[in-house]
Design a protein around this motif. Structure first.
Motif, short mmCIF file in Angstrom:
data_model
loop_
_atom_site.label_atom_id
_atom_site.label_comp_id
_atom_site.label_asym_id
_atom_site.label_seq_id
_atom_site.Cartn_x
_atom_site.Cartn_y
_atom_site.Cartn_z
N ASP A 90 79.98 78.23 -59.67
CA ASP A 90 79.12 76.98 -59.46
C ASP A 90 77.93 77.18 -60.18
OD1 ASP A 90 77.74 78.67 -57.61
OD2 ASP A 90 78.80 77.81 -55.84
N GLY A 91 77.39 78.62 -60.26
CA GLY A 91 75.99 78.88 -60.85
C GLY A 91 74.99 78.59 -59.89
N THR A 92 75.14 78.45 -58.52
CA THR A 92 74.01 78.03 -57.72
C THR A 92 74.11 79.04 -56.50
OG1 THR A 92 75.42 76.28 -56.46
CG2 THR A 92 73.72 75.82 -58.31
N CYS A 93 75.19 79.81 -56.25
CA CYS A 93 75.20 80.58 -55.02
C CYS A 93 74.50 81.91 -55.59
CB CYS A 93 76.64 80.97 -54.65
SG CYS A 93 77.61 82.13 -55.70
N ASP A 94 74.20 82.72 -54.31
CA ASP A 94 73.43 83.97 -54.51
C ASP A 94 74.06 84.96 -55.40
OD1 ASP A 94 75.47 84.27 -52.67
OD2 ASP A 94 74.56 85.96 -51.50
N LEU A 95 75.30 84.88 -55.50
CA LEU A 95 75.96 85.98 -56.49
C LEU A 95 75.97 85.41 -57.89
CD1 LEU A 95 79.11 86.89 -54.29
CD2 LEU A 95 77.19 88.33 -54.91
N CYS A 96 75.88 84.18 -58.15
CA CYS A 96 75.86 83.70 -59.58
C CYS A 96 74.41 83.71 -59.94
CB CYS A 96 76.34 82.28 -59.35
SG CYS A 96 77.95 81.75 -59.43
N LEU A 97 73.43 83.71 -58.96
CA LEU A 97 72.11 83.54 -59.37
C LEU A 97 71.70 85.20 -59.74
CD1 LEU A 97 70.43 81.18 -56.94
CD2 LEU A 97 70.82 80.71 -59.53
N ALA A 98 72.40 86.26 -59.18
CA ALA A 98 72.43 87.53 -59.46
C ALA A 98 73.23 87.85 -60.76
CB ALA A 98 72.66 88.29 -58.19
N SER A 99 73.72 87.12 -61.34
CA SER A 99 74.60 87.13 -62.77
C SER A 99 75.82 87.95 -62.43
CB SER A 99 73.74 87.95 -63.72
OG SER A 99 72.49 87.22 -64.03
N MET A 100 76.40 87.66 -61.17
CA MET A 100 77.68 88.20 -60.91
C MET A 100 78.54 86.91 -60.81
SD MET A 100 76.98 91.44 -58.35
CE MET A 100 75.76 90.56 -57.12
N GLU A 101 78.74 86.22 -61.66
CA GLU A 101 79.46 85.01 -61.67
C GLU A 101 81.07 85.19 -61.42
OE1 GLU A 101 76.56 84.56 -65.11
OE2 GLU A 101 78.19 85.93 -64.55
N ASN A 102 81.79 86.55 -61.59
CA ASN A 102 83.01 86.77 -61.32
C ASN A 102 83.12 87.18 -59.76
OD1 ASN A 102 81.09 89.28 -61.62
ND2 ASN A 102 82.88 90.43 -61.06
N LEU A 103 82.26 87.12 -58.97
CA LEU A 103 82.14 87.26 -57.61
C LEU A 103 81.57 85.55 -56.85
CD1 LEU A 103 80.89 90.67 -56.84
CD2 LEU A 103 83.32 89.82 -56.88
N CYS A 104 81.41 84.74 -57.62
CA CYS A 104 80.96 83.53 -57.03
C CYS A 104 81.91 83.09 -55.71
CB CYS A 104 81.27 82.35 -58.15
SG CYS A 104 80.73 80.72 -57.54
N ARG A 105 81.08 82.65 -54.70
CA ARG A 105 81.49 82.40 -53.63
C ARG A 105 82.18 80.95 -53.47
NH1 ARG A 105 79.17 85.84 -49.90
NH2 ARG A 105 77.37 86.87 -50.72
N ASN A 106 82.29 80.25 -54.59
CA ASN A 106 83.02 79.03 -54.58
C ASN A 106 83.78 78.74 -55.90
OD1 ASN A 106 81.55 77.92 -52.18
ND2 ASN A 106 79.81 77.96 -53.49
N GLY A 107 83.96 79.98 -56.22
CA GLY A 107 84.73 79.87 -57.87
C GLY A 107 86.03 80.36 -57.83
N GLY A 108 86.84 80.71 -58.74
CA GLY A 108 88.26 81.15 -58.84
C GLY A 108 88.44 81.56 -60.18
N ILE A 109 89.62 81.56 -60.82
CA ILE A 109 90.13 82.00 -61.93
C ILE A 109 90.73 80.69 -62.65
CG2 ILE A 109 91.79 83.31 -63.38
CD1 ILE A 109 91.40 85.55 -61.04
N ILE A 110 90.33 80.55 -64.05
CA ILE A 110 90.82 79.38 -64.66
C ILE A 110 92.27 79.90 -64.82
CG2 ILE A 110 91.04 78.73 -67.02
CD1 ILE A 110 87.78 78.76 -67.27
N GLY A 111 93.15 78.71 -64.86
CA GLY A 111 94.57 79.02 -65.00
C GLY A 111 95.23 79.11 -63.49
N ILE A 112 94.04 79.44 -62.40
CA ILE A 112 94.73 79.32 -60.97
C ILE A 112 94.10 78.29 -60.30
CG2 ILE A 112 94.77 80.52 -58.95
CD1 ILE A 112 94.76 83.21 -60.54
N VAL A 113 92.90 78.15 -60.30
CA VAL A 113 92.18 77.04 -59.60
C VAL A 113 91.97 75.94 -60.50
CG1 VAL A 113 90.99 78.61 -57.89
CG2 VAL A 113 89.80 77.83 -59.99
N THR A 114 92.31 76.06 -61.72
CA THR A 114 92.31 74.83 -62.80
C THR A 114 93.49 75.03 -63.56
OG1 THR A 114 91.08 76.05 -64.37
CG2 THR A 114 89.75 74.90 -62.61
N ASN A 115 93.76 74.23 -64.33
CA ASN A 115 94.73 74.43 -65.53
C ASN A 115 94.31 75.35 -66.47
OD1 ASN A 115 97.19 72.75 -64.58
ND2 ASN A 115 95.84 70.68 -65.48
N GLY A 116 95.44 76.04 -67.05
CA GLY A 116 94.87 77.17 -67.89
C GLY A 116 95.41 76.96 -69.44
#
Length: 330
Positions: A90-116
């Motif tokens: 999402d780019g807005t959670c505390d982990l994204c703001l700390a440049s840890m997009e891989n741990l985004c609290r509201n994220g996931g993996i392309i191909g799993i939470v979206t089409n791949g």
């Protein structure tokens, strides 16, 4: 467009269908997919019940050429060769703001939470794209988002330093190939654990088997043992890999291919001040760093498949005859 889809949690449900080519929203890009890597995450995606949307297009690791861009996209243009950062964030959670997009609290993996990417065309947010050089090696480009990035992030999490000794289990596999090469680029002495002697061509200083790796590490380090051990294999190798650490050593994993339940003697952990590290994916910055050094990397491919052979490609992942990466050419 042609795409691999499934609706049931069953490899036998994989099929190629004709779908309408996606249209991008203002900040999205349509990519003509060139090649996709095949990874365990794709197998577990197809055989799980936690994907969306349904019917679902799998494929977490891919690269291609920009076909169409949304009206507000300025970072890429049609014709650009790109690799896809495979995390939704999402780019807005505390982990994204700390440049840890891989741990985004509201994220996931392309191909799993979206089409791949197992389709002729894929649609992704513009912020998930990194441009590739014109003379790109597509085998390598399509191996960066999962195979290479997972290893790179793990080695950074383990704080591997020049002059240290690194042991890599599964060294001929998807991530192992890159852990060996990246370890050497970081200045480490690398001991590759594999039944494939060709891993020495990746720069490994020693190639060991499960049976003799302890002796190899002891001899190579004059008994000091390893500083970092990478073991994504799990239960079956845990009892071998952890004792390879020397005092203050770091053991890191990002997988459990042979099982996920292990036992540990706590005194071994605290008396040697071992660090056990879990690692997942990697960051956008790390993927950019890999693109910048990709001319120093290589990948060994076992076999190429077409979209219509997706089931065979996934089954090949676990074949004892497999000798390198499995790739889907599109």
């Amino acid at each position: 467009m042609r795409a691999v889809v499934f609706e049931k949690s069953d490899l036998n449900d994989l099929r190629v269908v004709e779908l309408s080519r996606p249209k991008p929203n203002p900040h999205e890009v349509v990519i003509r997919v060139t090649e996709s890597g095949v990874n365990p995450v794709d197998y577990y995606t197809v055989t799980s019940r936690w994907v969306k949307p349904i019917p679902h297009i799998p494929g977490a690791e891919f690269a291609g050429i920009v076909e169409e861009v949304g009206e507000h996209v300025s970072v890429v243009k049609p014709g650009d060769k790109v690799v896809v950062y495979g995390r939704v964030f999402d780019g807005t959670c505390d982990l994204c703001l700390a440049s840890m997009e891989n741990l985004c609290r509201n994220g996931g993996i392309i191909g799993i939470v979206t089409n791949g990417g197992w389709a002729e065309y894929a649609i992704v947010p513009d912020r998930n794209l990194i441009k590739l050089p014109d003379d790109v090696n597509w085998d390598l480009a399509a191996s960066l988002p999962v195979a290479a990035l997972t290893s790179y992030h793990a080695l950074r999490e383990a704080n591997l330093r020049a002059g240290e000794t690194l042991v890599v289990f599964g060294a001929s596999g998807n991530t192992g190939q890159f852990a060996v090469q990246l370890g050497k680029l970081m200045g480490a002495r690398v001991i590759a654990v594999s039944g494939k002697n060709w891993v020495s061509e990746l720069g490994a200083d020693y190639v060991a088997s499960i049976d003799n790796v302890k002796d190899v590490v002891e001899k190579a380090t004059d008994g000091r043992m390893a500083d970092v051990v990478v073991d994504p294999l799990g239960e079956r190798t845990w009892g071998v890999s952890l004792p390879l650490l020397g005092r203050g050593g770091r053991w890191v994993t990002f997988g459990q291919l042979t099982g996920g339940e292990v036992k540990i003697q706590l005194s071994l952990l605290y008396s040697n001040q071992f660090k056990l590290i879990g690692s997942t994916g990697g960051t956008r910055r790390e993927l950019l760093e890999l693109v910048n050094i990709m001319s120093k990397l290589k990948v060994k491919v076992d076999k190429y498949y077409e979209l219509s052979e997706a089931k065979e490609a996934l089954n090949r992942l676990f074949s004892p005859q497999r000798n390198g990466r499995i790739m889907i050419k599109i």
